[in-house]
Design an enzyme around this catalytic site. Sequence first.
Site, PDB file in Angstrom:
ATOM      1  N   SER A   1      40.122  24.390  27.877  1.00  0.00           N
ATOM      2  CA  SER A   1      41.390  23.719  27.914  1.00  0.00           C
ATOM      3  C   SER A   1      41.314  22.286  27.841  1.00  0.00           C
ATOM      4  CB  SER A   1      41.931  23.885  29.493  1.00  0.00           C
ATOM      5  OG  SER A   1      40.923  23.282  30.368  1.00  0.00           O
ATOM      6  N   SER A  34      37.158  23.765  31.769  1.00  0.00           N
ATOM      7  CA  SER A  34      37.954  22.542  31.175  1.00  0.00           C
ATOM      8  C   SER A  34      37.172  21.896  30.358  1.00  0.00           C
ATOM      9  CB  SER A  34      38.225  21.815  32.418  1.00  0.00           C
ATOM     10  OG  SER A  34      37.127  21.147  33.042  1.00  0.00           O
ATOM     11  N   ASP A  35      37.924  21.286  29.564  1.00  0.00           N
ATOM     12  CA  ASP A  35      37.103  19.938  28.806  1.00  0.00           C
ATOM     13  C   ASP A  35      36.489  19.033  29.789  1.00  0.00           C
ATOM     14  OD1 ASP A  35      35.865  18.595  26.449  1.00  0.00           O
ATOM     15  OD2 ASP A  35      37.603  18.897  25.164  1.00  0.00           O
ATOM     16  N   TRP A  36      35.756  18.377  29.068  1.00  0.00           N
ATOM     17  CA  TRP A  36      34.855  17.471  30.076  1.00  0.00           C
ATOM     18  C   TRP A  36      35.711  16.416  30.635  1.00  0.00           C
ATOM     19  CZ3 TRP A  36      32.348  21.308  28.260  1.00  0.00           C
ATOM     20  CH2 TRP A  36      31.086  21.477  28.867  1.00  0.00           C
TER      21      TRP A  36
END
Length: 501
Positions: A1, A34-36
Site C-alpha cells: 500500500s 505497507s510501503d516503508w
Amino acid sequence: SSYNKFRGQWASQNYYLLTHILRKEFGFKGVVMSDWDANTSTLQPLWNGLDLEMGTDLRMRDNPDYSKFWMGDTVITLVKAGRFPEYLLDQKVRRILYVMYKSGMMSDKKMPGSYNTKESQRTAAQVAEEGIVLLKNSSDNGNANLLPLDKNTVKNIAVIGYNAERNQAMGGGSSQVRAFYEITPLKGLKALAGSKTNITYSKGYEIFRGAKANATLIAEAVEAAKKADVAIIVGGWTHGYDYSVWRDNQYDAEDYDKPDMKMPFGQDELIDAVLKANPKTVVVLMGGGAIDMSQWVNRTPAILQAWYPGLEGGNALAKIIFGDVNPSGKLPMSFPEKLEDEPAHKLGQYPGDSTIVHYFDDIYVGYRYYDTYKVEPRFAFGHGLSYTTFEYSDLTVTGKGTNAVVSFTLKNTGKVAGAETAQVYVKQMKTALPRPEKELKAFDKVFLKAGESKTIRINLDENAFQYYSDIENKWVMEKGEFAIQVGSSSRNIKLQGKIKL
C-alpha cells in the site's frame, strides 16, 4: 500500500482500496504490506485490510524496536483487551502463511534462485533491443535518413556526453539492483564499430545538482564533432550510482521530483553547439520520461529514447545505431512539447501545495487528454519508428453479443526485416457519461521479413467496451455503436471501422 491519501484516507488504511476493490472485486488472496514507513496508525489499518507493517522509523533505523511499530505490541494489547477480534488477526497470519506456502518458502524442495546467468543476460539484451524507441529519423539535405549508420562509410564518430560512459543500470533509491557488469553506450559503440572506425569521446557536460553549461567541455565537444563524420550525443536524465550522494547527481529517482522538464547540466547549449558544428548528429536520451526538446528537436535528424537500458544497454544501442537490430520500441506514454501541456498541469493542480493535490484531470490521463482536448504532443503515445515501413489493410470487424473480432493485414513493405506493434483503439459513439476520444484496448507486436504480410486477428471481449460508472458504482456496457481504430500510434490511425453491440 502506498504513501498517499485517497479520498481523504491514507492508502494503508483505506477500506475501499484494500478490501472492497483488492479483495472483493479482484479476488486477491495474498498479503497486503505497507510501503516503508507508510503506516500511520493501528486500529484503522487492522480493520480495513493491512496485514503487515514494513519499514523502520527514521529515528530507530540504527537500532529498531519492532515491538514499538504501530502494528507491534499494541495489537497484542488490543486483542487481550477485547478491542480487536483474534479471528481477524488469525486471518492476517493465514494470508502470510498462504504466500509462504505458495512461494515454496515452507518446503525443503524449493528451487534455488539464480542471477547473472547467460539466459538472464540474453533477456536483458532483448529487452533493451526491443524497448529502445526511435523517435525521429530524417535528413535535412534530401539524402537518406541518418540512421542506421553504415560501418563501411562512417569512419570517424564523435561520441559526446557524460551519460555515454556513466553506469546507470543500478537504478536509484530503493529500486537499486547492483549489476555485475554494465555495457555503457560508449563501450557498446566501440565494441561493435571495431578497429575500422575511429571513435573519440568528449564529456560535454558535468553532472551535479545545479550544473550549468561548461564552456570548456562544450568547446572540446565541438572540435571533436567538426572532425567526425557523425556525432552521437548521449544525454538526458540520470540515475544515481552511489546511494550516499544520489540526491546530488540524479533526477530520475525515488524521493525526488524534477523541478521542470528542461535538460539539466547545460545540455541544451551543448546540443546546439554540436549541431552547428556537425548537422549529422544523433541525440540519444537516457531517462524514464519526457524531456523538453524544443530548442533543438527540429534541427536534429535522429533522436533515440534509450530509457535506462540495463546492463546490456550499450550493446543494444550500438546494434540499433548501426542497423544490426531494427528498432521496434513504442512509447508507453505521451511526450508533451512542454510541461504546461501535461494534463496534470493543464487540468489539475500539480504540484498543489506540496501536500494536497486535487487530480482534476479525472479520466483524461496521458493520450486520453491529448486526443480528447486536441493538444498536439511532441511524440504521441505508441509512437516509434523503424528502418522499414509497414502497410495496414483489409480491416474487418465482426461482433456477437458483447464481443468483437478485429482482423486486418499487416505487411512489411520495406527492404529489411522488422517488427511493428499494431494498436487497437475503441471509441464509443454515444455514452451516458463523458468518455475519452478513444482508448487502447489491445495490441500485437508482429515480426515480419521484408515483403512478408500477415493477417492479424484480435479478440475484444466485454471489458474492451465497458467503462466505470461512478453513478452506478460498477462497470457498465451500453448498447450502441463503437468505432474501432487500428494504427501504429494514438495519433497515426491507419484503419477505421464501426460495430454495433
